[in-house]
Design a protein around this motif. Structure first.
Motif, mmCIF file in Angstrom:
data_model
loop_
_atom_site.group_PDB
_atom_site.id
_atom_site.type_symbol
_atom_site.label_atom_id
_atom_site.label_comp_id
_atom_site.label_asym_id
_atom_site.label_seq_id
_atom_site.Cartn_x
_atom_site.Cartn_y
_atom_site.Cartn_z
ATOM 1 N N ASP A 1 -9.532 56.847 14.365
ATOM 2 C CA ASP A 1 -9.357 57.206 14.661
ATOM 3 C C ASP A 1 -8.319 58.497 15.702
ATOM 4 O O ASP A 1 -7.405 57.596 16.759
ATOM 5 C CB ASP A 1 -10.993 58.233 15.612
ATOM 6 C CG ASP A 1 -11.251 56.661 16.998
ATOM 7 O OD1 ASP A 1 -10.078 57.387 17.734
ATOM 8 O OD2 ASP A 1 -11.838 55.443 16.959
ATOM 9 N N LYS A 2 -8.815 60.113 16.041
ATOM 10 C CA LYS A 2 -7.668 60.457 16.960
ATOM 11 C C LYS A 2 -7.313 59.369 18.545
ATOM 12 O O LYS A 2 -6.420 59.606 19.404
ATOM 13 C CB LYS A 2 -8.335 61.644 17.489
ATOM 14 C CG LYS A 2 -6.881 62.668 17.612
ATOM 15 C CD LYS A 2 -7.216 64.070 17.632
ATOM 16 C CE LYS A 2 -6.821 65.128 18.102
ATOM 17 N NZ LYS A 2 -6.782 66.689 17.983
ATOM 18 N N GLU A 3 -8.354 59.327 19.249
ATOM 19 C CA GLU A 3 -8.433 58.835 20.439
ATOM 20 C C GLU A 3 -7.839 57.481 20.559
ATOM 21 O O GLU A 3 -6.803 57.265 21.193
ATOM 22 C CB GLU A 3 -9.368 58.237 20.628
ATOM 23 C CG GLU A 3 -10.418 60.238 21.830
ATOM 24 C CD GLU A 3 -11.456 59.732 22.390
ATOM 25 O OE1 GLU A 3 -12.155 58.456 22.567
ATOM 26 O OE2 GLU A 3 -12.160 60.719 22.954
ATOM 27 N N LYS A 4 -7.986 56.319 19.710
ATOM 28 C CA LYS A 4 -6.995 55.840 18.793
ATOM 29 C C LYS A 4 -6.001 55.803 19.473
ATOM 30 O O LYS A 4 -4.687 55.028 19.676
ATOM 31 C CB LYS A 4 -7.747 54.656 18.009
ATOM 32 C CG LYS A 4 -9.572 54.008 18.565
ATOM 33 C CD LYS A 4 -9.864 53.398 17.884
ATOM 34 C CE LYS A 4 -11.206 52.418 18.132
ATOM 35 N NZ LYS A 4 -12.162 51.743 17.179
ATOM 36 N N SER A 5 -5.544 56.521 18.305
ATOM 37 C CA SER A 5 -3.873 56.688 18.199
ATOM 38 C C SER A 5 -3.225 57.703 18.903
ATOM 39 O O SER A 5 -2.488 57.192 19.116
ATOM 40 C CB SER A 5 -4.265 58.370 16.281
ATOM 41 O OG SER A 5 -4.765 57.393 15.410
ATOM 42 N N GLU A 6 -4.322 58.314 19.654
ATOM 43 C CA GLU A 6 -3.730 58.506 20.783
ATOM 44 C C GLU A 6 -2.418 57.771 21.760
ATOM 45 O O GLU A 6 -1.458 57.593 22.370
ATOM 46 C CB GLU A 6 -3.904 59.876 22.193
ATOM 47 C CG GLU A 6 -4.353 60.614 21.157
ATOM 48 C CD GLU A 6 -5.194 61.959 22.082
ATOM 49 O OE1 GLU A 6 -5.641 61.203 22.735
ATOM 50 O OE2 GLU A 6 -5.542 62.811 21.758
ATOM 51 N N GLN A 7 -3.725 56.466 21.866
ATOM 52 C CA GLN A 7 -2.861 54.972 22.833
ATOM 53 C C GLN A 7 -1.889 54.611 22.282
ATOM 54 O O GLN A 7 -0.594 54.213 22.754
ATOM 55 C CB GLN A 7 -4.095 54.521 22.966
ATOM 56 C CG GLN A 7 -4.856 55.306 23.957
ATOM 57 C CD GLN A 7 -6.320 53.921 23.983
ATOM 58 O OE1 GLN A 7 -5.978 52.676 24.543
ATOM 59 N NE2 GLN A 7 -7.576 54.283 23.755
#
Length: 177
Positions: free
Chosen positions: A22-28
């Motif tokens: 997911d996007k939030e995890k990918s950002e980190q």
């Protein structure tokens, strides 16, 4: 310089990815990868500088080793950048961006004796190794096992190169003053 009217992806923007992270995890993870990428290029440039400037009785061995170590850093940087892109991000590019994202500080432009240069390299390797360990844990905790595996492979080579530098810095030598 050619300009394009439409930017395909702004730096810092993260798109959905086909890897189903997911996007939030990918950002980190992408932020961590970009720091690792910046650190790795900083290391690459410092080691390459020492490769170019090494002199003395052990020139040949050190010149070859430093060339290989710079090549290892360059390969690691490529892996880091490709993974950031695969996760929907944009890898950092260019000296200014790398300098802004790096957590390690390069030595100055001056040329130092090889022992000092190698000590500076070993310090940077140590900082990068600690950061890679933290980012392996981060990726694992976010369920991104593939990134964790890529970072594990990178850390193995990084630690090996650091260990070789440690050997070069030992006080036992066949070279007489």
């Amino acid at each position: 310089m050619a300009t394009q009217e439409h930017v395909r992806r702004e730096f810092g923007e993260v798109e959905e990815n086909e890897l189903r992270l997911d996007k939030e995890k990918s950002e980190q993870v992408i932020n961590a990868l970009n720091q690792d990428l910046a650190d790795t290029y900083t290391l690459y440039h410092q080691v390459k500088k020492h490769h170019w400037n090494v002199e003395g009785a052990e020139f040949r061995d050190l010149h070859l080793f430093l060339g290989d170590a710079a090549g290892n850093a360059e390969e690691a940087a490529d892996e880091l950048a490709e993974r950031a892109q695969a996760l929907g991000g944009t890898p950092i590019a260019g000296g200014k961006a790398q300098e802004e994202h790096a957590s390690v500080e390069p030595e100055g432009q001056d040329v130092y004796d090889i022992r000092t240069s190698l000590e500076n390299d070993l310090e940077m390797y140590g900082d990068i190794i600690e950061s890679l360990r933290d980012h392996i844990d981060l990726a694992e905790n976010l369920g991104d096992h593939a990134t964790a595996q890529i970072l594990r492979e990178i850390i193995v080579q990084t630690e090996e190169d650091a260990h070789h530098i440690e050997h070069y810095l030992e006080d036992d030598t066949l070279v007489l003053d």
